[in-house]
Design a protein around this motif. Structure first.
Motif: not given
Ligand code: R2B
Ligand code: URA
Length: 297
Positions: A244-258
């Motif tokens: 969804m972020c890509r389609v809407c041209n939002l710069k996005a990152a996912v940062v998850c801890v294990t």
């Protein structure tokens, strides 16, 4: 129905995009004209309402904003669907668990950003995950979000037809996050692929759910294949978030801890205080990123 906005120059999805957030004019008032005049707005989303309130309070302290962090109010308190806190140029929003939950929130958030005339937004999902061959406490910065077949795509069924959307995230933001992680103590971080599933138990190859249709050997074989495909962690929202972020041209990152290494088990047995410290790692890293971008450090 006519689209809300179609400013989609160079956007491969121009036929159906309604909110190209990055190209809207105007400002998210406080972020461009207020005390953090050089910055852009940041949005941080994460599953738990409590965690996103803590993050809002944490970022309030980190940005040394006036007022009492404890007084920050949920601006969506009228609904049980999600919590939202606005702290200076940062919006902190909860999204619940799983693809349907986050996708509803993202539709509404992206419309909100559009109507608030925000531009140059950077959005982060900060969360928890199961590690694939990584020790607990490792922060995974997602390269590509992949589905349960290790494909970098999200399938959305629309009017009975499958639409496939790409799940690539912003490479520069990911690299920058990795660089910043090396400047901070105790935030072991890697860039890798993140697998997004539609179930926590069987869907993630767990043997300890109410149902289990496979053996330990089959589970390990699947995790080995995931690892070979570059998967470093497993969670439940990254593909739709990225798409969804890509389609809407939002710069996005996912940062998850294990929270655990899935090759070693299924149950999260780490003591509560250790888990709390792990969950703060993505928050610290993203706060550091925001402070750098605001010129505060
Ligand atoms: C991580 O943790 C949750 C499941 O426990 C899910 O929302 C996710 O992505
Ligand atoms: N969240 C997940 O989706 N999976 C895990 O193993 C841990 C947290």
């Amino acid at each position: 129905m006519a689209p809300i906005l179609l400013n989609s120059m160079g956007n491969e999805h121009s036929d159906y995009i309604q909110s190209d957030v990055s190209k809207t004019g105007g400002v998210c008032e406080e972020s461009s004209s207020g005390q953090h005049g050089r910055g852009h707005p940041f949005v941080c989303v994460g599953g738990s309402p409590n965690r996103m309130r803590s993050f809002a309070q944490f970022i309030h302290e980190q940005l040394e904003l006036p007022g009492n962090a404890a007084d920050i109010r949920d601006i969506c308190e009228g609904t049980d669907r999600y919590s939202m806190y606005k702290v200076g140029p940062v919006l902190s929003v909860s999204h619940g668990m799983g693809v349907p939950s986050i996708s509803i929130m993202l539709h509404e958030l992206i419309k909100l950003l559009y109507h608030a005339r925000c531009r140059d937004v950077i959005i982060f999902r900060i969360g928890t995950s199961g590690g694939v061959g990584l020790p607990a406490g490792t922060v995974v910065i997602t390269d590509k979000a992949v589905d349960s077949f290790f494909r970098p795509q999200f399938e959305q069924v629309v009017l009975g037809k499958v639409i496939i959307r790409s799940t690539e995230l912003d490479e520069d933001v990911a690299q920058e996050l990795l660089q910043y992680s090396s400047e901070l103590p105790d935030i072991p971080s890697v860039i890798g692929n993140t697998m997004c599933t539609h179930d926590f138990y069987e869907g993630q190859g767990r043997l300890d759910g109410a149902l289990c249709s496979f053996s330990t050997e089959e589970k390990l074989e699947y995790l080995r294949k995931a690892s070979e495909a570059g998967v470093r962690n497993i969670e439940m929202e990254s593909t739709v978030f990225a798409a969804m972020c890509r389609v809407c041209n939002l710069k996005a990152a996912v940062v998850c801890v294990t929270l655990l290494n899935r090759f070693e088990g299924d149950q999260i047995s780490t003591p509560h205080n250790v888990l709390l410290e792990y969950q703060q790692r993505p928050q610290c890293l993203v706060a550091h990123f925001i402070k750098k971008h605001l010129g505060l450090i």
